[in-house]
Every structure is written in C-alpha cells, then in structure tokens.
Design a protein around this motif. Structure first.
Motif, PDB file in Angstrom:
ATOM      1  N   HIS A  46      13.371 -49.563 -59.153  1.00 28.38           N
ATOM      2  CA  HIS A  46      14.794 -49.475 -58.798  1.00 28.38           C
ATOM      3  C   HIS A  46      15.277 -50.788 -58.171  1.00 28.38           C
ATOM      4  O   HIS A  46      15.503 -50.863 -56.966  1.00 28.38           O
ATOM      5  CB  HIS A  46      15.028 -48.315 -57.830  1.00 28.38           C
ATOM      6  CG  HIS A  46      14.553 -46.995 -58.365  1.00 28.38           C
ATOM      7  ND1 HIS A  46      15.187 -46.344 -59.399  1.00 28.38           N
ATOM      8  CD2 HIS A  46      13.492 -46.222 -58.028  1.00 28.38           C
ATOM      9  CE1 HIS A  46      14.549 -45.224 -59.668  1.00 28.38           C
ATOM     10  NE2 HIS A  46      13.510 -45.123 -58.862  1.00 28.38           N
ATOM     11  N   PRO A  47      15.419 -51.831 -58.994  1.00 28.93           N
ATOM     12  CA  PRO A  47      15.840 -53.132 -58.458  1.00 28.93           C
ATOM     13  C   PRO A  47      17.291 -53.089 -57.993  1.00 28.93           C
ATOM     14  O   PRO A  47      18.114 -52.365 -58.556  1.00 28.93           O
ATOM     15  CB  PRO A  47      15.681 -54.068 -59.660  1.00 28.93           C
ATOM     16  CG  PRO A  47      15.945 -53.180 -60.835  1.00 28.93           C
ATOM     17  CD  PRO A  47      15.345 -51.855 -60.469  1.00 28.93           C
TER      18      PRO A  47
ATOM     19  N   VAL B 186      26.603 -53.621 -60.890  1.00 35.38           N
ATOM     20  CA  VAL B 186      26.190 -53.097 -59.590  1.00 35.38           C
ATOM     21  C   VAL B 186      27.114 -51.978 -59.110  1.00 35.38           C
ATOM     22  O   VAL B 186      26.653 -50.944 -58.622  1.00 35.38           O
ATOM     23  CB  VAL B 186      26.135 -54.228 -58.544  1.00 35.38           C
ATOM     24  CG1 VAL B 186      25.815 -53.677 -57.155  1.00 35.38           C
ATOM     25  CG2 VAL B 186      25.103 -55.280 -58.945  1.00 35.38           C
ATOM     26  N   ALA B 187      28.413 -52.178 -59.264  1.00 31.87           N
ATOM     27  CA  ALA B 187      29.372 -51.202 -58.735  1.00 31.87           C
ATOM     28  C   ALA B 187      29.603 -50.021 -59.668  1.00 31.87           C
ATOM     29  O   ALA B 187      29.795 -48.895 -59.214  1.00 31.87           O
ATOM     30  CB  ALA B 187      30.696 -51.891 -58.437  1.00 31.87           C
ATOM     31  N   PHE B 188      29.573 -50.293 -60.977  1.00 29.18           N
ATOM     32  CA  PHE B 188      29.989 -49.266 -61.932  1.00 29.18           C
ATOM     33  C   PHE B 188      28.904 -48.853 -62.928  1.00 29.18           C
ATOM     34  O   PHE B 188      29.145 -48.039 -63.817  1.00 29.18           O
ATOM     35  CB  PHE B 188      31.238 -49.744 -62.684  1.00 29.18           C
ATOM     36  CG  PHE B 188      32.371 -50.130 -61.769  1.00 29.18           C
ATOM     37  CD1 PHE B 188      32.994 -49.174 -60.974  1.00 29.18           C
ATOM     38  CD2 PHE B 188      32.800 -51.445 -61.686  1.00 29.18           C
ATOM     39  CE1 PHE B 188      34.032 -49.529 -60.122  1.00 29.18           C
ATOM     40  CE2 PHE B 188      33.844 -51.809 -60.829  1.00 29.18           C
ATOM     41  CZ  PHE B 188      34.458 -50.839 -60.042  1.00 29.18           C
TER      42      PHE B 188
ATOM     43  N   ILE C 213      18.216 -66.318 -64.802  1.00 31.82           N
ATOM     44  CA  ILE C 213      18.119 -65.602 -66.080  1.00 31.82           C
ATOM     45  C   ILE C 213      18.152 -66.579 -67.248  1.00 31.82           C
ATOM     46  O   ILE C 213      17.433 -66.402 -68.237  1.00 31.82           O
ATOM     47  CB  ILE C 213      19.248 -64.562 -66.213  1.00 31.82           C
ATOM     48  CG1 ILE C 213      19.032 -63.449 -65.186  1.00 31.82           C
ATOM     49  CG2 ILE C 213      19.298 -63.975 -67.624  1.00 31.82           C
ATOM     50  CD1 ILE C 213      20.020 -62.305 -65.277  1.00 31.82           C
ATOM     51  N   PHE C 214      18.967 -67.621 -67.143  1.00 32.18           N
ATOM     52  CA  PHE C 214      19.023 -68.638 -68.201  1.00 32.18           C
ATOM     53  C   PHE C 214      17.647 -69.272 -68.392  1.00 32.18           C
ATOM     54  O   PHE C 214      17.167 -69.447 -69.519  1.00 32.18           O
ATOM     55  CB  PHE C 214      20.054 -69.708 -67.851  1.00 32.18           C
ATOM     56  CG  PHE C 214      20.291 -70.709 -68.939  1.00 32.18           C
ATOM     57  CD1 PHE C 214      21.057 -70.399 -70.054  1.00 32.18           C
ATOM     58  CD2 PHE C 214      19.733 -71.987 -68.861  1.00 32.18           C
ATOM     59  CE1 PHE C 214      21.278 -71.320 -71.065  1.00 32.18           C
ATOM     60  CE2 PHE C 214      19.937 -72.910 -69.859  1.00 32.18           C
ATOM     61  CZ  PHE C 214      20.713 -72.587 -70.967  1.00 32.18           C
TER      62      PHE C 214
ATOM     63  N   HIS D  47      19.203 -57.168 -65.833  1.00 35.00           N
ATOM     64  CA  HIS D  47      19.566 -58.466 -65.245  1.00 35.00           C
ATOM     65  C   HIS D  47      18.995 -58.625 -63.838  1.00 35.00           C
ATOM     66  O   HIS D  47      18.614 -59.724 -63.436  1.00 35.00           O
ATOM     67  CB  HIS D  47      21.083 -58.709 -65.336  1.00 35.00           C
ATOM     68  CG  HIS D  47      21.874 -58.480 -64.105  1.00 35.00           C
ATOM     69  ND1 HIS D  47      22.535 -57.306 -63.866  1.00 35.00           N
ATOM     70  CD2 HIS D  47      22.146 -59.294 -63.054  1.00 35.00           C
ATOM     71  CE1 HIS D  47      23.183 -57.406 -62.710  1.00 35.00           C
ATOM     72  NE2 HIS D  47      22.959 -58.586 -62.199  1.00 35.00           N
ATOM     73  N   HIS D  48      18.852 -57.518 -63.096  1.00 30.82           N
ATOM     74  CA  HIS D  48      18.229 -57.625 -61.780  1.00 30.82           C
ATOM     75  C   HIS D  48      16.736 -57.955 -61.890  1.00 30.82           C
ATOM     76  O   HIS D  48      16.219 -58.776 -61.129  1.00 30.82           O
ATOM     77  CB  HIS D  48      18.405 -56.317 -60.998  1.00 30.82           C
ATOM     78  CG  HIS D  48      19.738 -56.194 -60.342  1.00 30.82           C
ATOM     79  ND1 HIS D  48      20.539 -55.096 -60.464  1.00 30.82           N
ATOM     80  CD2 HIS D  48      20.426 -57.074 -59.581  1.00 30.82           C
ATOM     81  CE1 HIS D  48      21.664 -55.288 -59.803  1.00 30.82           C
ATOM     82  NE2 HIS D  48      21.614 -56.484 -59.263  1.00 30.82           N
ATOM     83  N   TRP D  49      16.061 -57.312 -62.815  1.00 28.50           N
ATOM     84  CA  TRP D  49      14.632 -57.627 -63.002  1.00 28.50           C
ATOM     85  C   TRP D  49      14.436 -59.100 -63.336  1.00 28.50           C
ATOM     86  O   TRP D  49      13.542 -59.762 -62.816  1.00 28.50           O
ATOM     87  CB  TRP D  49      14.041 -56.760 -64.114  1.00 28.50           C
ATOM     88  CG  TRP D  49      13.727 -55.357 -63.714  1.00 28.50           C
ATOM     89  CD1 TRP D  49      13.137 -54.944 -62.534  1.00 28.50           C
ATOM     90  CD2 TRP D  49      13.968 -54.170 -64.472  1.00 28.50           C
ATOM     91  NE1 TRP D  49      13.004 -53.580 -62.528  1.00 28.50           N
ATOM     92  CE2 TRP D  49      13.503 -53.069 -63.700  1.00 28.50           C
ATOM     93  CE3 TRP D  49      14.513 -53.928 -65.728  1.00 28.50           C
ATOM     94  CZ2 TRP D  49      13.581 -51.764 -64.136  1.00 28.50           C
ATOM     95  CZ3 TRP D  49      14.593 -52.612 -66.181  1.00 28.50           C
ATOM     96  CH2 TRP D  49      14.143 -51.545 -65.388  1.00 28.50           C
TER      97      TRP D  49
END
Length: 221
Positions: free
Chosen positions: A19-20, A128-130, A141-142, A176-178
C-alpha cells in the motif's frame, strides 16, 4: 520488457510495499494540491518541513487567499522557486473559489488550467486524491522507465504513455508510487543499488552496480 516480465516487475514491488503512499503530507485535497505544486524541483522532505506550520493555519482556498502572497512566502521561503510558487498558489486558490466552489476538481483538464499546475501535478492529484489510474512522470520515474527498459521514452509524456499502455491490472493505481519510491531509494540517479534490487534479473541496465566493500548481500543477488 516483455509483458510477463512487466507483470513480475510490478508484482515484486507490490510484495515489498502493498500500500504505497505519497510522502507529501497533507490533510485534505486542497493541501495536497498545494504540496504537489510546491514540490516541483524540491524534495518531499523539504516541502513537508515548510508546510507543517502552513497547513496548521491554512486548510481552505479562502484561508490561503487571506494569508496572501507575502504571508505565504514566509512559510515556504526554504523551498526552491518560492516566489513564483507563492504567486501560483494564491492564484490557484482564487481560481478554485471563483470557478470550482472552493473544491479541487476531479478532472485533469480542469486541474491543468489552474495556475502552476502542469500535467505531472494534475496526475498526482488525480491519483492520490481521486484514485485515478494516472502516471505522474517525475525524474525518478523517467529514469526508472528508461534505465530498466520498463517504459523507455525520450520525454516524460512518452514514458507516461508507455506506462499507461503497458501497466497491467491490478497494479495501475499504485504503479507511479512504486516507481517513484524505487527510483528514490534503490534505482538512484548517480549510483543505482543493483546489488540489493529485487528487479535485478528483469532490468536492462548494465553493468550492474556491485555491492560496496564490506556489505554482505543476502542470497548472493
């Protein structure tokens, strides 16, 4: 990277961190938007240090407008580009009041029309919010997308589109968090820590970075 390898790549990251979460601190969606705008070319740690007192005082666009540009600068002057960011945060707060009933819109196009909000910021807020399946491509990430072969591309948008196309369920919401956390703590910019990376056998990067002298590597990986 082959489809089976992409699935396995994400599966390993998910196993490590089921759960990142974003490392930016906020108490509501407005504060999240502000924090993400402030985080451009700055570290999450630095932004959090500046926003703790700010967010104790300011929880709504109205309170931000009342604080004013000069008042905001006093809170965020330790953050890079704080003059421009203060101007943008006050302007976006005014726009939220005037155009969105003081609520942060759950729409990427609407978000991108706000002052200081680009595609990456909009993608973070949407995710994150939605809970949207968006891919906010920052420098981490790039780098990870290109270095590993997961999502090669010459521009952040190219990498984003590649990730959107290739990332399978059930990994899309957290992907994207991972990848950010992997780039921040393992696949580092100057010296990737290949010797302790769970993706080492799937990754296209060569030559792999060996373990520093004196560091014991478990399992010989």
């Amino acid at each position: 990277m082959k489809k089976a390898d992409i699935f396995e790549f994400y599966r390993r990251l998910a196993e490590l961190n089921p759960h990142p979460e974003t490392e930016l601190e906020s108490g509501n969606t407005f504060q999240l938007l502000v924090a993400v705008v402030l985080s451009a070319q700055a570290t999450d740690v630095g932004v959090n240090r500046a926003t703790r007192r700010l967010f104790a005082e300011v929880t709504t666009p109205e309170q931000m407008v009342a604080l004013g540009e000069e008042g905001l600068k006093q809170h965020i002057k330790t953050i890079g580009l704080f003059n421009t960011k203060a101007k943008n945060v006050i302007a976006l707060s005014e726009a939220l009041i005037a155009e969105h009933g003081s609520e942060v819109p759950a729409d990427r196009d609407a978000l991108e029309k706000l002052p200081g909000v680009g595609r990456k910021t909009a993608n973070v807020v949407m995710n994150v919010a939605f809970g949207a399946e968006t891919f906010a491509v920052d420098t981490h990430i790039f780098r990870v997308g290109n270095r590993t072969g997961l999502a090669p591309g010459k521009t952040p948008l190219a990498v984003e589109k590649k990730l959107d196309k290739e990332t399978p369920q059930p990994f899309r919401v957290h992907a994207h968090h991972w990848l950010i956390l992997h780039g921040r703590y393992t696949c580092k910019a100057r010296t990737p820590e290949c010797w302790r990376c769970v993706e080492v056998d799937l990754c296209a990067f060569k030559p792999k970075t060996p373990a520093p002298k004196g560091v014991k590597v478990e399992g010989g990986g």
